[in-house]
Each structure stands twice: as structure tokens, then as C-alpha cells.
Design a protein around this motif. Structure first.
Motif, PDB file in Angstrom:
ATOM      1  N   ARG B  52       0.841  -1.202   0.000  1.00  0.00           N
ATOM      2  CA  ARG B  52       0.000   0.000   0.000  1.00  0.00           C
ATOM      3  C   ARG B  52       0.879   1.256   0.000  1.00  0.00           C
ATOM      4  N   GLY B  55       2.387   1.669  -3.269  1.00  0.00           N
ATOM      5  CA  GLY B  55       1.456   1.837  -4.378  1.00  0.00           C
ATOM      6  C   GLY B  55       0.488   2.982  -4.198  1.00  0.00           C
ATOM      7  N   ASP B  56      -0.686   2.656  -3.694  1.00  0.00           N
ATOM      8  CA  ASP B  56      -1.773   3.639  -3.716  1.00  0.00           C
ATOM      9  C   ASP B  56      -1.753   4.665  -2.591  1.00  0.00           C
ATOM     10  N   ASP B  58      -1.081   7.860  -0.788  1.00  0.00           N
ATOM     11  CA  ASP B  58      -0.759   9.154  -1.370  1.00  0.00           C
ATOM     12  C   ASP B  58      -0.286  10.093  -0.266  1.00  0.00           C
TER      13      ASP B  58
END
Lengths: 401, 401
Positions: B52, B55-56, B58
Motif C-alpha cells: 500500500r 502503491g496507492d 498518497d
């Protein structure tokens, strides 16, 4: 007789070396308080220097070639409840046919490499001292021995593993030498497989649980009224200091090995610092070269099971309450006491546990006796097992000459 | 308000890029079968969180959110013997002019952002409830506060730092709230700067030194004769569990913080595992989202002084010899007891040590109540400091309404 034995050569894949280099290049260092010395841990200047050398200049392939000059093998050993474990070990026979088979067991943060300097000394042939056939395994989860992923692998399992290894090599009777974790593991082997297989044990880690009145009333009273020797006073102070400021690693290993494992597995500099602190703290001003240090750490970094596997032994032995135990043994026992060994129990604790037939006290040397003081340790083993020694001829037909 | 500068978190792009490179090269350990949490942080959790994070997740969105939600500043504060320390803090004033000034002090592995949920509640203007002006600093070496590189920064130095911070903000009289290190540091504040400046303290830590026969014979007998309540019994079980299984981090950080610091500064997954273990074991089934966890970890990862700096408080304050015998104060104290807090001394000890004017027992919540149970904590503060509360009007001219 020697079945499923395979000669073994370390051959770390290129991409593992490339990954290490990438990680080293991206090392993010912490800062450091002003003039800390070693008080807060491994000093930044040392770690930076070692990291830089590891990244650029240290030649793993050259070190690998040197390690591969050791006679190494792997073999599958069945351990009850754990299936087959593939064990990597050094095995060097003396030219002396009747040499004494000796099992040498390392601990943490050591490895099979620790036997390197002892090997030529112990296997050498001479009319003046006994010779040995030497077997030095890597503990499961260390170097190139397979790791154990099933819970509960304890002293007795290591003992079964070692005994089967020795017997499979044709050594139905043998003696043991161990320090650090190797102390407990060799003594457990002696406890379970002696005197039938293990005929005598030697350690450079003179540790035993405290005497209690309940278990040994007379010895306890005698201990209470006998003053400590000067060495024992020093040892008590050193042990107190170790427990107070030097044992954090042990508590973490014993309670949360997986948690610290993520750091040791992922960060070369993290692994380096974790081990290097002990390589310096536990030795007696040993003049480590940077490449020596990096080789010791690289063995962990490139190990078959990864660095995390190596710390699980602390958890398992803490769970089985064996860590500081001195198992019941009935075979002759010898100790070599080096001044900078980490924990040196009072003599009375040790003599309550075993028949100490050989004892030697040294002026120099620390925790990694075989590495720091190989001649002294070899000399002790020769004296213990030699022609006129207290453990002469313990192994049938193997006088050592 | 001299030297105050509004502050916005703005992590440089290359820090994000470095993190990405490290995450991409993560080397994971293996794991013992059916380990669950017994050996430390489970592999499945760490792999999922790392994926996580890589990757996603933010960071820039969370950075924006923190900047929007929390009015932050930095300011230089002189500390005797240590020069200027640049402190990062949240400061939100209530619209109620006579609101009570309150300093919220976090601990480890907490951070200034723990205050986010209680901030709107404490500062709100609500009829029937007192309001507060809230100051929540980052400890030196945490968040975006400067780290201290001179050894020996101890309780009294933190007390001076935070007292000066409050005074510099125009709050010559104020109250404190703290748990974990926040408890220790607000105790020093009260002892050294109360009742002149610190008028009352509230804490969610429930520890106190034992009553002994020697220090209070009558209270000691009373304590011996009073049976533990069910709550106390459960708390003792919890405390023993924590002590037996969860103190490795403490032993390491209070003895050799630099050694573990190398791994934690260098390995994002190492740091993640180290902290996440506590975020889960120290809370009361708090339903952490992955992004919540990653944000907590990222605040440390991207912090001004780096994650390793946050460990030094353990070394400095443990070595001051005062950690288990904190200075006493007559300043009125309120305690909120949550069942999954780590250590809980018997009620008698707590009452013997401090002037307890408010006490509240909760059925749920753990070590981070401002984050886990914000309404419950705020409710306690409102009751303690409200019009009819036991600490009503402690701050001259600022009764909260």
C-alpha cells in the motif's frame, strides 16, 4: 556410510550482490549525539566507514572463494517432528587415523567461519599433542543451513541434529566444543547423548545458573561463606554491566524476533550495526579489519534462510527456559575462561553442575575465543584430551595420536 | 509573538523518491508457521502495508490534509545549556476568549497529529462546556521539531522548553495533558513550573511508585489489607503480559538507541514493523486503516531529525535515574483510566503520590486515548475543568467560558 553428503560451495547469486549494492548506495544514516563514544551504540563514523567499504572496495567474491577453501558439505538430517533438515557443515579429518572426533558449535552473531583458525591447529599431526577430526555445522537458520519454520525447535532438537550428524559421519563417539549458544547446545547434546556418544564437553562460556539452597544446601552455604576471587569479583561486575546496558538485543530476540527481523532482513547497514556492536563489545581489543567484519556480516546477509532466521533461537530457547541453563551432564567437562567473555559465572555454580576435569584461565581474549585466541583454545583442547590430560582416551580407539 | 513562523509540512520530492526506491527493493523475511503475533509483527500485515505504502498510498494528500486540519508553527526556544531549539507545534485558539490554555504532549510512538481528533472538540464553543486553547508540540527529534545533539537532555530540560513555549504564546498559566512520555514530561513541568505556571495536569497514564513499608507504613498496611478490584486484577494481567512479551524495544532504546537507529533510519519496512507492533498491541482493538498506520509511520520517516532521533529520549531519561521515581508535585491531577493502557499501578499508589482531584474509569480504550476515544477523553477534560469540576477556574481569568 556417508550417505546424502554433498560437497558444498557458497555461490551467492549475482542479483543478490546487486541488490546489496543498491541498498548500500541508498543508505540513509541517522545522526548522532556529540562525542558519544560507544555509549549510545555503534558509532556513526565506524558504521559509515564500513558501509562505504562494503559498497565499494569489499570484494565478496574473493571472500567467498576463501571460504570455499574450507572443506564444506551439506547433508539431510531427520529431526523428529521436524522432518528433514539440510545442514551445512565444515568437516576436516586429520591425517592421524586415531584422531579425536570433535564437534564445534558456534553461536550468535558467529558462524561456521569461527572454526577456520582452529582447523589447521586441531587437525595437525604431532607426537607432542593429540589431533582431532573436526566437524563444525552451521546452526539451522544460519549461513547455508536450512532454517526451521515450525515452532518449538529447542535444545533437544539441536542435540538430535548434531548427534545424528556426527554418527552419520562415522563418529559414534566424539567430544564437543561450544561457546555462546553453542555452549547450551553442546551441553544438551552431552546431556542426552552422553556418555554413549558424547564422551566429554568443553566450553569457553563458563555459564551456569545460580546455586540455590534448595537444590544444593551444602554447596550453597559453602558458596556463601567463601569470598570471591578477584576474577570472580570482576566477572560479577561485568555480568551486571552486561545485563544493565548490553542485553537489549537479547530481550528483543527473545520476545519479538520477527519484529527486529524486518530491519535485519531489509537493511544491510541495520544488520551491520546490530552485529558490529557485539563484535567490538564482546572481544578483547581484537583488531578487526573492516573486511573481516564485513565477511562476518555478509554471511548473515547472504545466508540461505536470511538474517531473521538466526534470531529465532533466542525466542525458542527462552520459551523452553533453557537459555542460561546448564543441563545435567555426566561426562567430563572442561572450561577455558577468557577475561572478556561476557558472562562468567562463579566457579561454585559451575562445579555444582558438572565434574570439571579441566580448567584454564587466560590473560587475554573474549567471547569469540576460537577467532581471537585460536592457539590458546587449541592448546587447552590438546591439554584436556592429550596423552596425560584429564580427558585422555575418552573416545574408544581415538587417542589422538 | 516573536520568532513564530507558520509551518506547513512539505516533504521534498527526493525524499519521496528515495522511499519509493527502498520500498521497491524491500527484502522480506520468512515467517514461522502459524506465528500470528507471537513472534512479532505478522508478515502478511507488513507485506500488505508495504504494498500500500509503495502503491496507492498518497503522502501528498495526507500532507495536505495535515496542513489544512492543523494550524502549525515553529518557534525558537532557548533551553539553558542547550542553546536554541526550534520547536514545531500545533496551536489552535478557541473563539471563546476565556478558554483554558492546554498543552498536549505526545509520547512514543505517537506524534503531534494525535491531537487532530480532540482539537475541534476542545476548542469548540459549546454552551455548558468549557473551551480550551490547545498547543500540541512535537517533542525535540519528533515531527518537525529540531533534534537535540547534545547529550543529557532530560526531564527538566523538556519542562523548561515547553513552559517557555506556553509563556511565549501568552499563556503564563495553563494546564497539561499527557500520556506515555507526555505523562513523564508534563510531570516535570508541573514539578518545576507549577503551581506558578502549570495549574493542573491531566493524564491517561496510571503509574506511580509503590507504597512501601518504609516510606508510608500506615498506607502500606492499608494497601496490603485492601483487596484488588476486578479492574485492578485485569490491569495487573495486562501489565504482566506487556512486561513479559513487549519490553524488548524499551531495553534496546534505553541502552543502545544508536545501534537500532541505523536499521530504523534506513529501512522503511523495518521502521513500519517496529511501530506497527505497538500501534496494534497498545490499542484496544482500534480499527486502524492502512492509510492511518502509514501516515503515522510516514510522519516519523519524513521527520526533520529522522526516526532514530526519537529513540534517544529513552536513553537520556532512563539514564537520569529518575524514570521510576519522578519528581513530585502538589499541582492537582486528573487521571483517565483506559483498560488497555500498559501499566497500571494500584489505585492506592497513584493516590499516595499525587493530589488526585479527578478520576475516571473507562470500559474501552488503550494507550492512545486522544486518538482511540477522543470524545471520552474530551468529556473527562470538560468535567475536570468545567464550571462545577474539581479543577474549575485553576487558570486565573480563564475559566473556559
Amino acid at each position: 556410510m556417508i550417505s546424502d553428503e554433498e560437497p558444498f560451495q557458497i555461490s551467492v547469486p549475482d542479483d543478490a550482490i546487486a541488490l546489496l549494492k543498491r541498498k548500500l548506495e541508498d543508505t540513509r544514516f541517522p545522526d548522532e549525539v556529540e562525542d558519544p563514544g560507544w555509549d549510545y551504540g555503534a558509532p556513526l563514523a565506524d558504521i559509515k566507514r564500513l558501509t562505504e567499504r562494503w559498497r565499494n572496495g569489499y570484494d565478496w567474491r574473493a571472500q567467498e572463494r576463501e571460504l570455499n577453501a574450507l572443506p564444506m558439505f551439506t547433508r539431510n538430517i531427520e529431526v523428529e517432528g521436524y522432518g528433514s533438515l539440510n545442514v551445512q557443515y565444515v568437516h576436516k579429518r586429520s591425517t592421524v587415523e586415531g584422531a579425536i572426533p570433535l564437534l564445534f558449535v558456534h553461536g550468535w552473531p558467529g558462524s561456521f567461519i569461527e572454526v577456520t583458525k582452529l582447523l589447521p591447529l586441531l587437525t595437525a599431526s604431532s607426537p607432542d599433542h593429540p589431533s582431532f577430526h573436526v566437524v563444525a555445522p552451521s546452526l539451522p537458520g544460519y549461513a547455508w543451513s536450512e532454517g526451521v519454520l515450525k515452532k518449538g525447535f529447542q535444545g533437544k532438537h539441536y542435540a538430535e541434529l548434531f548427534n545424528k550428524l556426527m554418527v552419520s559421519l562415522g563418529y559414534t563417539e566424539y567430544v564437543t566444543q561450544g561457546g555462546d549458544r553453542g555452549r547450551l547446545l553442546t551441553l544438551t547434546t552431552a546431556s542426552i547423548y552422553g556418555p554413549k556418544h558424547v564422551k566429554a564437553s568443553h566450553t569457553n562460556a563458563p555459564v551456569a545458573e545460580p546455586l540455590t539452597f534448595r537444590r544444593n544446601p551444602f554447596r550453597f552455604i559453602k558458596y556463601m561463606v567463601t569470598p570471591y576471587s578477584a576474577q570472580e569479583v570482576q566477572a560479577a561486575a561485568d555480568a551486571e554491566r552486561f545485563l544493565r546496558v548490553g542485553a537489549g538485543y537479547s530481550l528483543e530476540h527473545s520476545t519479538k524476533p520477527q519484529t527486529i527481523g524486518y530491519s535485519l532482513e531489509d537493511s544491510p547497514v541495520g544488520l551491520l550495526a546490530w552485529i558490529y556492536e557485539k563484535l567490538v563489545a564482546w572481544t578483547d581489543a581484537y583488531p578487526w579489519t573492516d573486511d573481516e567484519v564485513l565477511t562476518w556480516i555478509s554471511i548473515y546477509w547472504f545466508s540461505r534462510a536470511g538474517p531473521t532466521a538466526s534470531v529465532r533461537i533466542y525466542y525458542e530457547l527462552a520459551k523452553s527456559n533453557e537459555s542460561l541453563r546448564f543441563p545435567e551432564i555426566s561426562v567430563p567437562f572442561g572450561i577455558s575462561i577468557f577475561p572478556k567473555e561476557v558472562v562468567r559465572s562463579p566457579r561454585a555454580f559451575l562445579s555444582a553442575k558438572a565434574s570439571i576435569v579441566f580448567e584454564s584461565e587466560h590473560e587475554a581474549g573474549g567471547h569469540f575465543a576460537a577467532w581471537e585466541q585460536p592457539e590458546a583454545l587449541a592448546s587447552d583442547l590438546r591439554a584436556m584430551f592429550g596423552k596425560y590430560g584429564p580427558a585422555a582416551n575418552v573416545v574408544s580407539g581415538c587417542s589422538g595420536y | 509573538m516573536a520568532n513564530e513562523k507558520p509551518f506547513r509540512i512539505a516533504v521534498p520530492d527526493d525524499a519521496l523518491a528515495l522511499l519509493q526506491r527502498k520500498l521497491a527493493d524491500t527484502r522480506f523475511p520468512d515467517e514461522v508457521e502459524d506465528a500470528n503475533w507471537a513472534y512479532g509483527t505478522p508478515l502478511a500485515d507488513i507485506k500488505r502495508l508495504t504494498e500500500r505504502w509503495r502503491g496507492d498510498y498518497d503522502w501528498r494528500a495526507h500532507e495536505r490534509r495535515l496542513n489544512e486540519q492543523l494550524p502549525m508553527f515553529t518557534r525558537d526556544i532557548e533551553v539553558d545549556g542547550f542553546g536554541t531549539v526550534n520547536v514545531h507545534y500545533v496551536h489552535k485558539r478557541s473563539s471563546v476568549a476565556g478558554a483554558i490554555p492546554l498543552i498536549y504532549v505526545h509520547g512514543w510512538p505517537g506524534n503531534f497529529a494525535e491531537v487532530s481528533k480532540i482539537l475541534p472538540l476542545l476548542t469548540a464553543e459549546e454552551p455548558g462546556h468549557p473551551s480550551f486553547h490547545v498547543v500540541a508540540p512535537s517533542l525535540p527529534g519528533y515531527g518537525w521539531s529540531e533534534g537535540i545533539l547534545k547529550p543529557g537532555f532530560q526531564g527538566k530540560n523538556y519542562a523548561e522548553l515547553f513552559n517557555k513555549l506556553m509563556i511565549s504564546l501568552g499563556y503564563s498559566e495553563y494546564v497539561t495533558q499527557g500520556g506515555d512520555w507526555g505523562f513523564v514530561l508534563t510531570r516535570y513541568m508541573a514539578a518545576r513550573h507549577g503551581p506558578k505556571h502549570v495549574k493542573a495536569s491531566h493524564t491517561n497514564a496510571t503509574v506511580a511508585p509503590p507504597i512501601t513499608f518504609r516510606n508510608s507504613p500506615l498506607q502500606y498496611f492499608k494497601y496490603l489489607l485492601t483487596p484488588y478490584t476486578e479492574i485492578e486484577r485485569k490491569a495487573i494481567e495486562r501489565e504482566n503480559y506487556v512486561k513479559m512479551t513487549g519490553m524488548g524495544y524499551f531495553a534496546q532504546q534505553s541502552t543502545r538507541p544508536q545501534t537500532i537507529g541505523y536499521a530504523l533510519a534506513d529501512s522503511p519496512v523495518g521502521w513500519l514493523a517496529w511501530i506497527y507492533e505497538k500501534l496494534v498491541s497498545w490499542t484496544d482493538e482500534y480499527p486502524w486503516t492502512d492509510d492511518e498506520v502509514i501516515t503515522w509511520i510516514s510522519i516519523y520517516w519524513f521527520s526533520r531529525a529522522g526516526p532514530a532521533a526519537s529513540l534517544r529520549i529513552y536513553y537520556e531519561i532512563a539514564n537520569s535515574g529518575e524514570l521510576f521515581s519522578l519528581p513530585r508535585t502538589s499541582v492537582p491531577v486528573g487521571i483517565s483510566c483506559f483498560p488497555k493502557e500498559l501499566f497500571r499501578s494500584p489505585r492506592a499508589f497513584v493516590h499516595a503520590e499525587s493530589n488526585i482531584v479527578f478520576e475516571s474509569e473507562h470500559a474501552a480504550g488503550g494507550h492512545f486515548p486522544a486518538y482511540e476515544k477522543p470524545e471520552a477523553l474530551v468529556d473527562d477534560l470538560r468535567r475536570m475543568f468545567g464550571r462545577d469540576g474539581p479543577a474549575a477556574g485553576v487558570v486565573s481569568g480563564r475559566i473556559g467560558y
